[in-house]
Write a protein that holds these residues in place. Sequence first.
Motif, PDB file in Angstrom:
ATOM      1  N   LEU A 115      31.271  76.509  31.726  1.00 36.16           N
ATOM      2  CA  LEU A 115      32.412  75.602  31.824  1.00 36.16           C
ATOM      3  C   LEU A 115      32.480  74.700  30.598  1.00 36.16           C
ATOM      4  O   LEU A 115      33.550  74.499  30.018  1.00 36.16           O
ATOM      5  CB  LEU A 115      32.293  74.783  33.107  1.00 36.16           C
ATOM      6  N   GLU A 116      31.345  74.164  30.195  1.00 32.27           N
ATOM      7  CA  GLU A 116      31.327  73.249  29.048  1.00 32.27           C
ATOM      8  C   GLU A 116      31.689  73.980  27.754  1.00 32.27           C
ATOM      9  O   GLU A 116      32.439  73.461  26.920  1.00 32.27           O
ATOM     10  CB  GLU A 116      29.945  72.604  28.911  1.00 32.27           C
ATOM     11  N   TRP A 138      39.111  86.189  28.848  1.00 26.38           N
ATOM     12  CA  TRP A 138      40.515  85.787  29.004  1.00 26.38           C
ATOM     13  C   TRP A 138      40.644  84.309  29.372  1.00 26.38           C
ATOM     14  O   TRP A 138      41.722  83.726  29.250  1.00 26.38           O
ATOM     15  CB  TRP A 138      41.195  86.631  30.077  1.00 26.38           C
ATOM     16  N   ALA A 139      39.558  83.692  29.810  1.00 30.95           N
ATOM     17  CA  ALA A 139      39.627  82.307  30.278  1.00 30.95           C
ATOM     18  C   ALA A 139      40.085  81.360  29.179  1.00 30.95           C
ATOM     19  O   ALA A 139      40.851  80.429  29.426  1.00 30.95           O
ATOM     20  CB  ALA A 139      38.264  81.876  30.821  1.00 30.95           C
ATOM     21  N   ARG A 140      39.640  81.600  27.957  1.00 32.38           N
ATOM     22  CA  ARG A 140      40.025  80.700  26.872  1.00 32.38           C
ATOM     23  C   ARG A 140      41.535  80.729  26.664  1.00 32.38           C
ATOM     24  O   ARG A 140      42.160  79.680  26.464  1.00 32.38           O
ATOM     25  CB  ARG A 140      39.314  81.097  25.573  1.00 32.38           C
ATOM     26  N   VAL A 199      39.326  71.743  32.668  1.00 31.07           N
ATOM     27  CA  VAL A 199      38.914  73.084  33.107  1.00 31.07           C
ATOM     28  C   VAL A 199      38.550  73.058  34.585  1.00 31.07           C
ATOM     29  O   VAL A 199      38.884  73.988  35.330  1.00 31.07           O
ATOM     30  CB  VAL A 199      37.731  73.589  32.265  1.00 31.07           C
ATOM     31  N   ARG A 200      37.911  71.988  35.022  1.00 26.86           N
ATOM     32  CA  ARG A 200      37.549  71.861  36.440  1.00 26.86           C
ATOM     33  C   ARG A 200      38.808  71.851  37.315  1.00 26.86           C
ATOM     34  O   ARG A 200      38.826  72.436  38.395  1.00 26.86           O
ATOM     35  CB  ARG A 200      36.732  70.594  36.674  1.00 26.86           C
TER      36      ARG A 200
END
Length: 253
Positions: A137-138, A171-173, A151-152
């Motif tokens: 996450l970081e 793909w998250a970025r 993001v949270r």
Amino acid sequence: MVSARAQRVQADPGPAPVPHEPWPRGISRRPSMRISDVLASLRIEFPAVTTSKLRFLEEQGLVEPVRTAAGYRQYSPADIERLRFVLRQQRDRYMPLKVIGDRLAALDAGEEDEPAPRARLATRDGVAEAPGTHLTLEALAGEAGVEVEFVRDLLAAGVLRTHKSGAFDLWAREIVVAAAALAEHGIDARHLRQFRTSADRQADLVEQVVAPWRGQRSASSRARAGTLAAEVGELCTQMHTALVRAAVADLTP
């Protein structure tokens, strides 16, 4: 009156243009590897690749191994790099084979260039990863240039999802970057739930299309299912984009 020397100069077109070496350039094209050698090399990064998959890509004209007198396929190091390119485009970008073929043709003609890919490492369970592909996450917040809390919020709203390991995929970025841009216009994580719902519904449609192929036991059928899923998924993306553009067309002057 034209002199004899001038006539010779006019008649001589000069040296013929040197054709472009097919992509990738500077890599041996000596066919020295059997299909088993190719699989052993590719499976470090693509554990699920099969003989049937390679034959299917050959049928699509994306790679052309040499055939021996006995009919056996022989691949060169350049062939392996072309296969890596095709498999990466399918895995990382869900690119249809026709588009991949067009890109390879452009690379062969020297119209495009492909930078060297990031290194891949094999994990203990045999799944290959690129450094930074699966992010915490970081790390994801850092790469996207947003606060961790942002993001949270996306994760809590169901817009983002993690793997079983708790990490995010490549793909998250892109999702976070797009969400951050929308947030500047007052569209927060709550509003983005509909995008996830729409994506899930489209994925269900793709699953219905490939289900007959996935239900078969042969390796070639499974390879076809993966290719079909990538192509239909890309078509769904194009349809969604076209519909959104059409819907907002009246809002622009």
